[in-house]
Design an enzyme around this catalytic site. Structure first.
Site, PDB file in Angstrom:
ATOM      1  N   SER A 146     -45.411 -42.281 -70.065  1.00 12.10           N
ATOM      2  CA  SER A 146     -44.565 -42.152 -68.710  1.00 12.10           C
ATOM      3  C   SER A 146     -45.598 -41.859 -67.688  1.00 12.10           C
ATOM      4  O   SER A 146     -46.623 -42.458 -67.335  1.00 12.10           O
ATOM      5  CB  SER A 146     -43.282 -41.639 -69.064  1.00 12.10           C
ATOM      6  OG  SER A 146     -42.460 -41.652 -68.153  1.00 12.10           O
ATOM      7  N   ASP A 222     -35.240 -48.536 -73.386  1.00 11.01           N
ATOM      8  CA  ASP A 222     -35.760 -47.443 -72.384  1.00 11.01           C
ATOM      9  C   ASP A 222     -34.915 -47.368 -71.273  1.00 11.01           C
ATOM     10  O   ASP A 222     -35.138 -48.728 -70.412  1.00 11.01           O
ATOM     11  CB  ASP A 222     -37.316 -47.611 -72.442  1.00 11.01           C
ATOM     12  CG  ASP A 222     -37.886 -46.403 -71.407  1.00 11.01           C
ATOM     13  OD1 ASP A 222     -37.432 -45.927 -70.573  1.00 11.01           O
ATOM     14  OD2 ASP A 222     -39.119 -46.037 -71.778  1.00 11.01           O
ATOM     15  N   HIS A 255     -37.090 -43.875 -74.528  1.00 12.20           N
ATOM     16  CA  HIS A 255     -38.319 -43.144 -73.647  1.00 12.20           C
ATOM     17  C   HIS A 255     -38.682 -41.929 -74.349  1.00 12.20           C
ATOM     18  O   HIS A 255     -39.540 -41.169 -73.869  1.00 12.20           O
ATOM     19  CB  HIS A 255     -37.690 -42.630 -72.288  1.00 12.20           C
ATOM     20  CG  HIS A 255     -38.906 -42.611 -71.368  1.00 12.20           C
ATOM     21  ND1 HIS A 255     -39.789 -43.583 -71.042  1.00 12.20           N
ATOM     22  CD2 HIS A 255     -39.228 -41.709 -70.583  1.00 12.20           C
ATOM     23  CE1 HIS A 255     -40.552 -43.313 -69.789  1.00 12.20           C
ATOM     24  NE2 HIS A 255     -40.222 -41.930 -69.777  1.00 12.20           N
TER      25      HIS A 255
END
Ligand SMILES: CC(=O)Oc1ccc2c(C)cc(=O)oc2c1
Length: 277
Positions: A146, A222, A255
């Site tokens: 991320s 996600d 995620h």
């Protein structure tokens, strides 16, 4: 350097240290996994950059990476995600700016410009320190999740020759064009969007001197996919520049570190192949 803990895992050792950093003008904590091979030889190293809200401990506790790293003879260095211990205005008010959200850049806007130099820290200062104090070689790779995926991509793209390979999990691909990036870049770099481009993978791809193939995994479930992560922007930038990218859309994954732990072995294999060739 102060040793905070030492834990045997996967036949190797996970060690956490605190040290004084010149880049951030304060103390930083990092962790290093040393595989069993490091008892007799210098081993290559993967730098893992974590995401928003994380510390050095999220990856070590949740990714399940150490059995495979031990098998491959890879060290893994896990830095923290921002300077700590300062008390700037706004630094502790939200999860996506300030503490835990350093974005792996060198800030220019005060007071952040004084200490938020995570780019210098992860690219130069930390490798110099670990290469001096541990049995690791100067063969380096870089990966992250991320915000840390964004960090891994920009560190590799901005430093030809420094890394043997790069990969990312659910990276923020185009921070100049998403809310997380716009907020962070305004706060750390100021209002001039031209200056932001030097910290955006999609912008850097166009002029990259080195063509390291990119390996990216992205969960299709996600919740941040469309608004923040924008994998299609990276695909388009790579297609335009003729830069090789393997973007794997993984059905059903979100995620979280469940996603990372499901595919980390593939990434370690990818890096080991480049580091040992
Ligand atoms: C431990 C964990 O789940 O880490 C985590 C959760 C959420 C996020 C988000 C939303 C962004 C990011 O950059 O990293 C990140 C890490």
């Amino acid at each position: 350097m102060e040793l905070l803990s030492s834990t045997k895992v996967s036949g190797g050792w996970l060690k956490r240290y605190r040290h004084e950093s010149l880049s951030v003008k304060g103390d930083m904590v990092f962790a290093i996994f040393l595989p069993p091979q490091a008892e007799s030889i210098k081993v290559p190293v993967l730098y893992w950059l974590s995401g928003l809200t994380c510390t050095d401990e999220n990856f070590s506790q949740k990714a399940g990476a150490f059995n495979k790293a031990a098998e491959l003879g890879l060290a893994i260095v896990m830095p923290d995600t921002s300077p700590r211990g300062t008390d700037y205005p706004g630094e502790h008010e939200s999860y996506d700016f300030g503490s835990g959200a350093g974005f792996y850049l060198n800030a220019t806007v005060e007071p952040y410009g004084h200490t938020y130099n995570m780019y210098d820290y992860v690219v130069q200062e930390l490798p110099t320190l670990v290469e001096e104090h541990f049995p690791i070689s100067d063969k380096r790779s870089i990966s992250g999740h991320s915000m840390g995926g964004h960090g891994a991509l920009i560190c590799a793209l901005k430093n030809p020759g420094r890394y043997q390979s790069v990969s990312a999990f659910a990276p923020i691909t185009n921070p100049t064009q998403c809310p997380w990036g716009e907020k962070a870049f305004t706060g750390y770099l100021g209002e001039n969007r031209e200056t932001w481009k030097a910290w955006d993978a999609c912008e850097l791809i166009a002029t990259a001197e080195e063509r390291l193939p990119l390996l990216v995994d992205q969960g299709e479930a996600d919740g941040f996919l469309e608004e923040q992560l924008k994998p299609e922007a990276l695909e388009q930038a790579c297609a335009k520049a003729g830069h090789e990218v393997t973007l794997r859309r993984q059905s059903g994954y979100d995620h979280s570190y469940y996603f990372i732990s499901s595919f980390i072995a593939d990434h370690l294999e990818h890096h080991a192949a480049a580091l040992t060739s």
